[in-house]
Structures are given as C-alpha cells and as structure tokens.
Design a protein around this motif. Structure first.
Motif, PDB file in Angstrom:
ATOM      1  N   GLN A  54      -3.609  10.496   1.707  1.00 27.76           N
ATOM      2  CA  GLN A  54      -3.188   9.683   2.879  1.00 27.76           C
ATOM      3  C   GLN A  54      -2.188   9.107   2.756  1.00 27.76           C
ATOM      4  OE1 GLN A  54      -6.866   7.347   3.849  1.00 27.76           O
ATOM      5  NE2 GLN A  54      -7.295   8.265   5.254  1.00 27.76           N
ATOM      6  N   ASP A  55      -1.152   9.001   3.978  1.00 22.71           N
ATOM      7  CA  ASP A  55      -0.112   8.389   3.868  1.00 22.71           C
ATOM      8  C   ASP A  55      -0.585   6.877   4.008  1.00 22.71           C
ATOM      9  OD1 ASP A  55      -0.154   7.648   6.716  1.00 22.71           O
ATOM     10  OD2 ASP A  55       1.319   9.168   7.035  1.00 22.71           O
ATOM     11  N   ALA A  56       0.433   5.872   3.963  1.00 33.45           N
ATOM     12  CA  ALA A  56       0.310   4.292   3.918  1.00 33.45           C
ATOM     13  C   ALA A  56      -0.506   3.919   5.329  1.00 33.45           C
ATOM     14  CB  ALA A  56       1.535   3.597   3.630  1.00 33.45           C
ATOM     15  N   ASN A  57       0.015   4.445   6.490  1.00 28.79           N
ATOM     16  CA  ASN A  57      -0.305   4.213   7.502  1.00 28.79           C
ATOM     17  C   ASN A  57      -1.824   4.528   7.871  1.00 28.79           C
ATOM     18  OD1 ASN A  57       1.771   2.932   8.679  1.00 28.79           O
ATOM     19  ND2 ASN A  57       2.467   5.011   9.666  1.00 28.79           N
ATOM     20  N   GLU A  58      -2.235   5.835   7.494  1.00 29.52           N
ATOM     21  CA  GLU A  58      -3.538   6.292   7.416  1.00 29.52           C
ATOM     22  C   GLU A  58      -4.420   5.221   6.506  1.00 29.52           C
ATOM     23  OE1 GLU A  58      -3.636  10.979   8.185  1.00 29.52           O
ATOM     24  OE2 GLU A  58      -2.704  10.158   6.345  1.00 29.52           O
ATOM     25  N   ALA A  59      -4.077   5.245   5.352  1.00 31.25           N
ATOM     26  CA  ALA A  59      -4.756   4.427   4.419  1.00 31.25           C
ATOM     27  C   ALA A  59      -4.974   2.991   4.797  1.00 31.25           C
ATOM     28  CB  ALA A  59      -3.988   4.442   3.008  1.00 31.25           C
ATOM     29  N   ALA A  60      -3.885   2.293   5.575  1.00 29.64           N
ATOM     30  CA  ALA A  60      -4.079   1.052   6.079  1.00 29.64           C
ATOM     31  C   ALA A  60      -5.337   1.049   7.119  1.00 29.64           C
ATOM     32  CB  ALA A  60      -2.944   0.383   6.656  1.00 29.64           C
ATOM     33  N   ASN A  83     -15.392   8.189  -1.248  1.00 34.16           N
ATOM     34  CA  ASN A  83     -15.199   7.013  -2.058  1.00 34.16           C
ATOM     35  C   ASN A  83     -13.723   7.209  -2.516  1.00 34.16           C
ATOM     36  OD1 ASN A  83     -15.307   4.946  -3.617  1.00 34.16           O
ATOM     37  ND2 ASN A  83     -16.941   6.158  -5.130  1.00 34.16           N
ATOM     38  N   ASP A  84     -12.638   7.018  -1.193  1.00 27.27           N
ATOM     39  CA  ASP A  84     -11.435   7.076  -1.632  1.00 27.27           C
ATOM     40  C   ASP A  84     -10.918   6.022  -2.619  1.00 27.27           C
ATOM     41  OD1 ASP A  84     -11.689   8.583   0.368  1.00 27.27           O
ATOM     42  OD2 ASP A  84     -10.598   7.677   1.791  1.00 27.27           O
ATOM     43  N   ARG A  85      -9.742   6.405  -3.138  1.00 26.43           N
ATOM     44  CA  ARG A  85      -8.896   5.601  -4.171  1.00 26.43           C
ATOM     45  C   ARG A  85      -7.774   5.297  -3.479  1.00 26.43           C
ATOM     46  NH1 ARG A  85     -13.635   7.933  -6.024  1.00 26.43           N
ATOM     47  NH2 ARG A  85     -14.034   7.944  -8.171  1.00 26.43           N
ATOM     48  N   TYR A  86      -7.599   3.783  -3.285  1.00 24.86           N
ATOM     49  CA  TYR A  86      -6.372   3.434  -2.651  1.00 24.86           C
ATOM     50  C   TYR A  86      -5.369   3.126  -3.715  1.00 24.86           C
ATOM     51  CZ  TYR A  86      -9.202   3.321   1.373  1.00 24.86           C
ATOM     52  OH  TYR A  86     -10.047   3.714   2.486  1.00 24.86           O
ATOM     53  N   LYS A  89      11.804  -1.540   2.076  1.00 26.18           N
ATOM     54  CA  LYS A  89      12.032  -0.299   2.345  1.00 26.18           C
ATOM     55  C   LYS A  89      10.596   0.287   2.797  1.00 26.18           C
ATOM     56  CE  LYS A  89      10.397   0.656  -2.278  1.00 26.18           C
ATOM     57  NZ  LYS A  89       9.714  -0.581  -2.654  1.00 26.18           N
ATOM     58  N   PRO A  90      10.616   1.521   3.712  1.00 23.52           N
ATOM     59  CA  PRO A  90       9.059   1.980   4.058  1.00 23.52           C
ATOM     60  C   PRO A  90       8.212   2.209   3.006  1.00 23.52           C
ATOM     61  CG  PRO A  90      10.883   3.560   4.649  1.00 23.52           C
ATOM     62  CD  PRO A  90      11.574   2.314   4.034  1.00 23.52           C
ATOM     63  N   VAL A  91       7.161   1.919   2.999  1.00 25.23           N
ATOM     64  CA  VAL A  91       6.142   2.447   2.052  1.00 25.23           C
ATOM     65  C   VAL A  91       5.156   3.638   2.672  1.00 25.23           C
ATOM     66  CG1 VAL A  91       4.308   1.322   0.639  1.00 25.23           C
ATOM     67  CG2 VAL A  91       6.274   0.033   1.155  1.00 25.23           C
ATOM     68  N   ALA A  92       5.262   4.496   1.921  1.00 26.49           N
ATOM     69  CA  ALA A  92       4.360   5.766   2.205  1.00 26.49           C
ATOM     70  C   ALA A  92       3.843   6.325   0.960  1.00 26.49           C
ATOM     71  CB  ALA A  92       5.295   6.599   3.281  1.00 26.49           C
ATOM     72  N   ALA A  93       2.903   7.248   1.343  1.00 26.38           N
ATOM     73  CA  ALA A  93       2.349   8.208   0.060  1.00 26.38           C
ATOM     74  C   ALA A  93       3.479   9.061  -0.576  1.00 26.38           C
ATOM     75  CB  ALA A  93       1.315   8.830   0.887  1.00 26.38           C
ATOM     76  N   LEU A 111       0.974  -1.148  -0.039  1.00 26.28           N
ATOM     77  CA  LEU A 111       0.059   0.089  -0.093  1.00 26.28           C
ATOM     78  C   LEU A 111       0.756   1.307  -0.092  1.00 26.28           C
ATOM     79  CD1 LEU A 111      -2.830   1.316   0.423  1.00 26.28           C
ATOM     80  CD2 LEU A 111      -2.681   0.958   2.786  1.00 26.28           C
ATOM     81  N   LEU A 112       0.615   2.203  -0.915  1.00 21.72           N
ATOM     82  CA  LEU A 112       1.407   3.383  -0.985  1.00 21.72           C
ATOM     83  C   LEU A 112       0.815   4.527  -0.409  1.00 21.72           C
ATOM     84  CD1 LEU A 112       2.598   3.269  -4.796  1.00 21.72           C
ATOM     85  CD2 LEU A 112       3.912   2.603  -2.691  1.00 21.72           C
TER      86      LEU A 112
END
Length: 178
Positions: free
Chosen positions: A157-163, A106-109, A121-125, A88-89
């Motif tokens: 949203q960054d990856a943590n928020e999106a998760a 209606n978010d788009r992931y 590697k850390p995954v983030a937006a 997840l990015l």
C-alpha cells in the motif's frame, strides 16, 4: 509506569512507533502491558535477525487484537521502549493464518524517522526501493518459521492507503475502550 499501548498514535502529525525489538536482535521481544515490561517472546529462526527496529503503533488495534505492527527503516538500532516519531512510507499487506486456522489481516506498516532538518518531500511507498521491498518480504516470510503461522503477502500500500488503515486501527482502539 508508562502504558505504551495508550500513548497517542500521533504527535505533531507524525506517527509514533514504540520499539519492541531493536535492529539486530535474534529474538522477538514483546511488550507486556500488565507489568510494563518488554519480555522475551521467542527466538527467530537460526541465522535471522531483525533488519530494522520493530514495534507497534500505540492506540491502534488490528484484527489479531494487538496494536498495529511497524518497522522503522533507519541505520541505527535503538532499544525496547524507545518511541520514534516517524513518517509513514507505506504498508506490506499480509494475510495470516494462525495455528488454530484463524485467518486475518496482519499488515506490516513501514516507517522512517522524521528528520527535522530534511527538506519536505512527499512520502509514499515508492520510497521503499524494490530491492529493499523484496528483502523485507523475505524477512517476514522467514520470521514465522516454526511458529505454526503462515503468511501470504498481498502487495504494498502507498502511504495514503496505509494512513487510512492506521486510522481504522486507531478507531477500533477507541471503540474497544468505550
């Protein structure tokens, strides 16, 4: 017959994305669980094509009653029904108004395929570069032309928020099944 909606959301800590519409398609395809097929939904506005594979995260439920949407950023095009294990990015937050006036999130992931041979590697937006973010935003804005829907982009949203949002969607799916 496989019911793609009920596949587990994750496999080995990777999110699954079921491709509905492959990269390069000029028409939106949608999974029809009753018949287990991917069927034509509608054409995109003239000149538009999907820039990346588009689909959904199984065993999730969004405010619109559908599984949560996912776009997989990669250079290949797959086919409807392909399941891609992904990192997840982040997510593009979207407020949508339907033709009947109903307003919902209606978010788009945004995902990328997990590469087994890539170093951790850390995954983030912030792995979605600003120019690509703008292109993705423009695609989504133009993709609803002629549908009667309107969307407003509410940031990334960054990856943590999106998760956390994906977990909420998975919980909603489990709750609906009870």
């Amino acid at each position: 017959m496989t019911n793609f909606l009920k596949l587990p959301t994750k496999s080995r800590n990777l999110f699954r994305v079921v491709v509905e519409t492959p990269r390069g398609a000029a028409a939106k395809l949608a999974y029809e669980p009753k018949n287990g097929v991917f069927q034509y939904s509608r054409p995109l506005p003239v000149g538009n094509t999907y820039p990346y594979d588009w689909g959904f995260v199984p065993s999730t439920l969004g405010d619109d009653g559908d599984p949560l949407d996912g776009m997989v950023i990669h250079q290949a095009a797959t086919a409807p029904g392909v399941v891609i294990p992904c990192d997840l990015l982040g997510a593009l937050r979207v407020k949508q108004k339907d033709p009947g006036g109903t307003v919902m999130r209606n978010d788009r992931y945004i995902f990328c395929p997990h590469k087994e041979d890539a170093p951790d590697k850390p995954v983030a937006a912030d792995h979605v570069p600003p120019d690509l973010r703008q292109e993705i935003e423009q695609f989504f804005l133009s993709s609803v032309l002629g549908t009667g829907k309107t969307i407003k982009l509410k940031g990334w949203q960054d990856a943590n928020e999106a998760a956390k949002s994906l977990s909420k969607g998975a919980k909603a799916f489990r709750h609906k099944r009870k």
